[in-house]
Scaffold this active site. Sequence first.
Site, PDB file in Angstrom:
ATOM      1  CE1 TYR A   1     -18.844  82.797  28.568  1.00 56.53           C
ATOM      2  CE2 TYR A   1     -18.128  85.044  28.985  1.00 56.53           C
ATOM      3  CZ  TYR A   1     -17.907  83.686  29.052  1.00 56.53           C
ATOM      4  OH  TYR A   1     -16.749  83.225  29.600  1.00 56.53           O
TER       5      TYR A   1
ATOM      6  CB  CYS B   1      -9.909  89.947  10.761  1.00 53.46           C
ATOM      7  SG  CYS B   1      -8.742  91.242  10.409  1.00 53.46           S
TER       8      CYS B   1
END
Length: 430
Positions: A330, A359
């Site tokens: 968000y 990653c």
Amino acid sequence: MEQFRYMHDRLWCEGTDLEECAGRFGTPLYVYSRQSVIDHCRWIESAFGNEDHLSCYALKANSNPSILRILAGERIGADVGSAGELGLALDAGFPAGQITFSGVGKRDDEIAGAIRQDLLSINAESDEELKVISHIAQELHKRARVSVRVNFDIQSDTHPYITTGRKHNKFGVESSRAEEVFREASTLPGVELLGVHSHIGSQITSSETFAAAARAIVELTDRLRRHGINLSLLNFGGGFGVRYRDYVAHPRLPVEAENPESNLTTVSMLKEILPILRSARCKILIQPGRSMVAHAGILITKVLYKKRSGGKTFIIVDAGMNDLIRPSLYQSYHQIVPLNVGHADGDRHEVVDVVGPLCETGDFFALDRTMPAVERGEYLAVLCTGAYGYVLSSNYNGRPKPAEVLVDADRSELIADREPVEKLFVKRIV
Ligand code: LLP
């Protein structure tokens, strides 16, 4: 009410030194303040005075059993969104008659479980769900207590992923069809129609938005009453925004610029809308999650590396988006502070990206953030992570879930074990 503060240069939770706590339990580590949970709950309750009402804590914000037991001890109700949450709420001691069940996709077995338990209200979200509830209740020789969630198409100021009350969102029954749906629901043999429900979104920081929703819900209950449908419950949902910036202060910390949440509080927002809601002459329910627990928790992480690259400074920490996904999902802001500002290099501030080890480029807690300069081995606290923190953690990238600790004055106890990495695989690797 706020239980995280600096004493001299070290951050404490109640009477517990957090650097010691991190050393004892390891990192990444969620730490909660018992007193903060109680204080926030009582503070929200105080907005109602002597009024007949029920606050149903939304378990999705934080469902650690120890946190739930604290809230159940305050004799409030609970709102659950699944059979799992219902089980957790009942285990923690919330009485079934004070539990509401919300959610746009309840399975038949979940509905049957809710009916068997005689919950306060199942908050239905469509005509089809109402018919399914009625049918299952009849099979069980019961009548289900039901409210209908209405989508009033209210514009809110929050992130698009957590707004729920716009027309194009999947939630509730369109307000233009509400009367028809209520009329039909009132004829279903397995349904006892009790109330109207609305929840317009989360982290809402404008009382005008709430007032618009309150006016819409009251207008609907009045209209239904005129047409002979008398409701006894008005469930206004949750969504009360909390302050994320400038949560703790210390002379060595930068003052956080521009603070959009500074003037609002859950209680002030509630006090503005309660007069509107009262005019419906129903029992008022709310379903707060974040406002009960966000400020009660922090995430402690350790600096693994500091790296300068591409004109940036990266602080690489041992917690990642699998432990706390809010910034990645968000773009949410959490203040990040060293547990010991005395370690910092004088009063020097640096502009850094605080990133996790996963990653994914989206694996970050803060971008271009001005912070005291920190080095490998120091601890950082990501603040106001008591809500939608641990509950959204995952094993992504083969990472075990973090531990959770509850502080009570100068005592700290483990309330969720760190997941052993061996739980993720069967082969011996060392
Ligand atoms: N009632 C219903 C039906 C809900 O769907 C929710 C939250 C609540 C109550 C509690 O809302 P609160 O008072 O906590 O705002 N993961 C997101 C928030 C998702 C909220 C989902 N529904 C975040 O981290 O911001």
